[in-house]
Design an enzyme around this catalytic site. Sequence first.
Site, PDB file in Angstrom:
ATOM      1  N   ARG A 101     -10.357   1.288  -4.797  1.00  0.00           N
ATOM      2  CA  ARG A 101      -8.934   1.102  -5.091  1.00  0.00           C
ATOM      3  C   ARG A 101      -8.743   1.148  -6.600  1.00  0.00           C
ATOM      4  O   ARG A 101      -9.517   0.549  -7.341  1.00  0.00           O
ATOM      5  CB  ARG A 101      -8.425  -0.248  -4.558  1.00  0.00           C
ATOM      6  CG  ARG A 101      -6.980  -0.511  -4.991  1.00  0.00           C
ATOM      7  CD  ARG A 101      -6.333  -1.673  -4.259  1.00  0.00           C
ATOM      8  NE  ARG A 101      -5.001  -1.970  -4.807  1.00  0.00           N
ATOM      9  CZ  ARG A 101      -3.901  -1.268  -4.532  1.00  0.00           C
ATOM     10  NH1 ARG A 101      -3.950  -0.246  -3.716  1.00  0.00           N
ATOM     11  NH2 ARG A 101      -2.735  -1.583  -5.088  1.00  0.00           N
ATOM     12  N   HIS A 136      -6.063  -0.160  -9.131  1.00  0.00           N
ATOM     13  CA  HIS A 136      -5.008  -1.174  -9.020  1.00  0.00           C
ATOM     14  C   HIS A 136      -4.372  -1.397 -10.386  1.00  0.00           C
ATOM     15  O   HIS A 136      -5.078  -1.567 -11.382  1.00  0.00           O
ATOM     16  CB  HIS A 136      -5.633  -2.485  -8.512  1.00  0.00           C
ATOM     17  CG  HIS A 136      -4.648  -3.581  -8.251  1.00  0.00           C
ATOM     18  ND1 HIS A 136      -4.076  -3.768  -7.017  1.00  0.00           N
ATOM     19  CD2 HIS A 136      -4.132  -4.545  -9.061  1.00  0.00           C
ATOM     20  CE1 HIS A 136      -3.244  -4.814  -7.075  1.00  0.00           C
ATOM     21  NE2 HIS A 136      -3.259  -5.296  -8.306  1.00  0.00           N
ATOM     22  N   ASP A 137      -3.055  -1.403 -10.430  1.00  0.00           N
ATOM     23  CA  ASP A 137      -2.361  -1.664 -11.684  1.00  0.00           C
ATOM     24  C   ASP A 137      -1.848  -3.099 -11.700  1.00  0.00           C
ATOM     25  O   ASP A 137      -1.245  -3.568 -10.743  1.00  0.00           O
ATOM     26  CB  ASP A 137      -1.217  -0.666 -11.871  1.00  0.00           C
ATOM     27  CG  ASP A 137      -1.735   0.749 -12.039  1.00  0.00           C
ATOM     28  OD1 ASP A 137      -2.743   0.922 -12.750  1.00  0.00           O
ATOM     29  OD2 ASP A 137      -1.151   1.681 -11.452  1.00  0.00           O
ATOM     30  N   CYS A 153       1.156  -6.503  -4.226  1.00  0.00           N
ATOM     31  CA  CYS A 153       0.033  -6.231  -5.133  1.00  0.00           C
ATOM     32  C   CYS A 153      -1.223  -7.039  -4.807  1.00  0.00           C
ATOM     33  O   CYS A 153      -2.294  -6.473  -4.595  1.00  0.00           O
ATOM     34  CB  CYS A 153       0.481  -6.428  -6.571  1.00  0.00           C
ATOM     35  SG  CYS A 153       1.789  -5.252  -7.033  1.00  0.00           S
ATOM     36  N   ARG A 170       4.509  -1.476 -13.714  1.00  0.00           N
ATOM     37  CA  ARG A 170       4.524  -0.015 -13.876  1.00  0.00           C
ATOM     38  C   ARG A 170       4.496   0.390 -15.342  1.00  0.00           C
ATOM     39  O   ARG A 170       5.130   1.361 -15.750  1.00  0.00           O
ATOM     40  CB  ARG A 170       5.760   0.587 -13.213  1.00  0.00           C
ATOM     41  CG  ARG A 170       5.799   0.293 -11.743  1.00  0.00           C
ATOM     42  CD  ARG A 170       6.876   1.139 -11.096  1.00  0.00           C
ATOM     43  NE  ARG A 170       7.207   0.567  -9.807  1.00  0.00           N
ATOM     44  CZ  ARG A 170       8.415   0.529  -9.305  1.00  0.00           C
ATOM     45  NH1 ARG A 170       9.421   1.063  -9.956  1.00  0.00           N
ATOM     46  NH2 ARG A 170       8.633  -0.002  -8.139  1.00  0.00           N
ATOM     47  N   ASP A 183       8.878   4.844 -13.410  1.00  0.00           N
ATOM     48  CA  ASP A 183       7.481   4.450 -13.525  1.00  0.00           C
ATOM     49  C   ASP A 183       6.943   4.986 -14.846  1.00  0.00           C
ATOM     50  O   ASP A 183       7.238   6.120 -15.221  1.00  0.00           O
ATOM     51  CB  ASP A 183       6.698   5.081 -12.349  1.00  0.00           C
ATOM     52  CG  ASP A 183       5.365   4.422 -12.079  1.00  0.00           C
ATOM     53  OD1 ASP A 183       4.572   4.316 -13.019  1.00  0.00           O
ATOM     54  OD2 ASP A 183       5.135   4.017 -10.928  1.00  0.00           O
ATOM     55  N   ARG A 235       3.436   4.491 -15.570  1.00  0.00           N
ATOM     56  CA  ARG A 235       1.995   4.230 -15.524  1.00  0.00           C
ATOM     57  C   ARG A 235       1.142   5.447 -15.850  1.00  0.00           C
ATOM     58  O   ARG A 235       0.007   5.332 -16.243  1.00  0.00           O
ATOM     59  CB  ARG A 235       1.611   3.678 -14.143  1.00  0.00           C
ATOM     60  CG  ARG A 235       1.990   2.234 -14.000  1.00  0.00           C
ATOM     61  CD  ARG A 235       1.657   1.746 -12.623  1.00  0.00           C
ATOM     62  NE  ARG A 235       2.530   2.338 -11.617  1.00  0.00           N
ATOM     63  CZ  ARG A 235       2.422   2.091 -10.308  1.00  0.00           C
ATOM     64  NH1 ARG A 235       1.468   1.302  -9.877  1.00  0.00           N
ATOM     65  NH2 ARG A 235       3.261   2.637  -9.453  1.00  0.00           N
ATOM     66  N   SER A 267      -5.110   2.767  -0.868  1.00  0.00           N
ATOM     67  CA  SER A 267      -3.868   2.943  -1.633  1.00  0.00           C
ATOM     68  C   SER A 267      -2.952   3.831  -0.820  1.00  0.00           C
ATOM     69  O   SER A 267      -3.409   4.719  -0.093  1.00  0.00           O
ATOM     70  CB  SER A 267      -4.154   3.621  -2.972  1.00  0.00           C
ATOM     71  OG  SER A 267      -2.938   4.020  -3.591  1.00  0.00           O
TER      72      SER A 267
END
Lengths: 417, 417
Positions: free
Chosen positions: B241, B243-244, B259, B290, B328, B330, B352
């Site tokens: 994964r 992950h942010d 999240c 984001r 967004d 990111r 995801s």
Amino acid sequence: MAAEAPTPRHIRLTSHAGGYGALPLRWGAPTAAERGPVVGTTSERSHRNVIGTHSGSYSVYRALAVAAGALSRQHRADLTNTAPTDRIGPYPQWTDAARIVSLDPWGAVVSQAFTAELAAGYDIRPTIAVTKAHVVLPEVIEGLQAGRLKADGQVLTAGGAALVTKAAIEPVWWLPGVAGRFGCAEAALRRVLFEETGGMYPELVTRPDIDVFLPPIGGQTAYIFGNPRDLADPRVELTARVHDECNGSDVFGSDICTCRPYLTHAIEECIRCAQRGGVGLVCYSRKEGRALGEVTKFLVYNARKRQAGGDTADQYFARTECVAGVQDMRFQELMPDVLHWLGVRKIHRLVSMSNMKYDAIVGAGIEIGQRVNIPDALIPEDARVEMSAKMAAGYFSPGPAPDAQALKNTRGRRLEP
Amino acid sequence: MAAEAPTPRHIRLTSHAGGYGALPLRWGAPTAAERGPVVGTTSERSHRNVIGTHSGSYSVYRALAVAAGALSRQHRADLTNTAPTDRIGPYPQWTDAARIVSLDPWGAVVSQAFTAELAAGYDIRPTIAVTKAHVVLPEVIEGLQAGRLKADGQVLTAGGAALVTKAAIEPVWWLPGVAGRFGCAEAALRRVLFEETGGMYPELVTRPDIDVFLPPIGGQTAYIFGNPRDLADPRVELTARVHDECNGSDVFGSDICTCRPYLTHAIEECIRCAQRGGVGLVCYSRKEGRALGEVTKFLVYNARKRQAGGDTADQYFARTECVAGVQDMRFQELMPDVLHWLGVRKIHRLVSMSNMKYDAIVGAGIEIGQRVNIPDALIPEDARVEMSAKMAAGYFSPGPAPDAQALKNTRGRRLEP
């Protein structure tokens, strides 16, 4: 993503247009109108009255968005319906220039406080946002099941959701005040900030007339359990923790430190305090690894666990100093600002054993009643090295601090099983 | 804290000394020796071969430490015993300039790769650190109790500790490559990075000969379950994964998004994969909200929950765009770099539903087998707005995407109870 070719206009190496059109900023002035708005816009250079720009380190991502053609340089935020869910202040602390130096106390209410300036075309952005949330922590659910916590439907639901008001706060530094906190001259601070970052923002040294800086660093978040206005009433019991980020423990539950257990214990204490008519507060600061960053932190972990004699409490601080040059870079001197913003004058129960945090809060004129440390059962075995080292170094503890022999004997896991 | 008076030497407004003494950097060169070390030191200006300095945004705290008199400008890190616990690479991906543009693949092994340069007095610092840890998550303990997970004493202990190797990674941007990812000219990228941050680092535009930038932003952390070298073997099953960061959910468990549930579900999947002979990987990036930052995120929450008709899925992206100008920031275009650093060529199970992450990984030449989405039971009720909006926008979902009427009908909690 669309490409953006360089436009023909020439590049200006200063970020300001000589002050024409920029509104004055008088830090600590008695009203928002007299203080003036923080204007960090990049779309109208002549309006800027600060060094740097908004969103802390996320300003770099904003620039990427423009480079990628995804964001217009001229975008103005539509602030409809974004106003704070709860009124915070104004409090007397807001108008004392020396009390708050690292955030903008008017940062949450720019739409109301600077209506005329917004109407005149100034791009004024909030540096604080206040909202409401339901937070659900597995440790709190476990506390309900074990009977440590009770649902009341107000502060804590039967499903384990705690009802909070929360505020996200970006850093806004008034440089004369920041220098004052560290006991150095403002000119020395500006020069060192410029030189020791490898030359970030020449205006720090070339524009001494601009005394507010929006640094590209992480901010903080305040979680409030109960009525936010009660924070300013010293007669209402306040349980508080000021917590510095530790991603490895706070998110992933690493057992080498007590960060998440301390945080979740504080949240339980905050919930109970709010339920008995008080108020709870957790302030979370983005200061990973004592503000040394996570790369340094992991280097230190390896040096601790590989040194001759193993990872012992008596060498805990020494290993950090060898790698980083200092034991800690968190500088709790700036931390009390968020408490002043919330109007806090007395913390009845401070959930922390840090003498640095205690000294900074008391030094800022905020009274502290009881100090609450983490229950022994919540300390992971491998984190006893940290705990013992901190107690010996002057951290608060209800019992005696460990002696030299005990520090040598408190030993953590080695790297290889 | 000690005060530091300005020293008499004059201030230089450029951070570099004209290149005398600076080692060349040849991004993507076939060996570390030919590539050359990243030198971001502030103590010897003539040695610098990059723009910016180390530790991302924590460089500002380092400057504060110098201003406060707590840290010597000349401190050099003692790197004894800090070397990586596990060998990562070198992999063929390291020597392809276009494959890795936002981190230094040699950043973990500077002591071994640049021995001669260190001996010659260059202050070369690691930008990556690799260590081992035991991570204990309440969700994993609950998984053990519920029988979803089984302890084996190797990957997962009976007490619920998962054994991991983890790497902290600082951003190191090769500007020509970053520009390439976003389809813009390097000169345009440099100019926008400078102008849209309010004038950070003039060298971005004045020194086109220096093409590596250490931006003051947060980095990332990779958590590996199983043998790190298996990540590079496409025959070994890999569950991953990317992950942010979402502090409100990852740490505090806010129920407005998925999240933390997604993250802990991925960790369970990684543990099970490692236990059946595969390997697990979670890459955690500091891209709060984001990459818009948390202030913007909370402003959007208020706008969503107060709009006419309430917080509905059909308005989910529109509210972010009104406030931030984009949905967004990111930029998953840079995300696959960490996978290339780890040698990953195939992800058998990607945990995801993001089409942006999927497209970026596949576009980087990494094969993806199955896509694994979050189990329905783990989605908090108030997060259904986000989930429905994302499914309609093209996120992966095993079932049909919601239609226009369903999007209008998926409604979140209002701000006031």
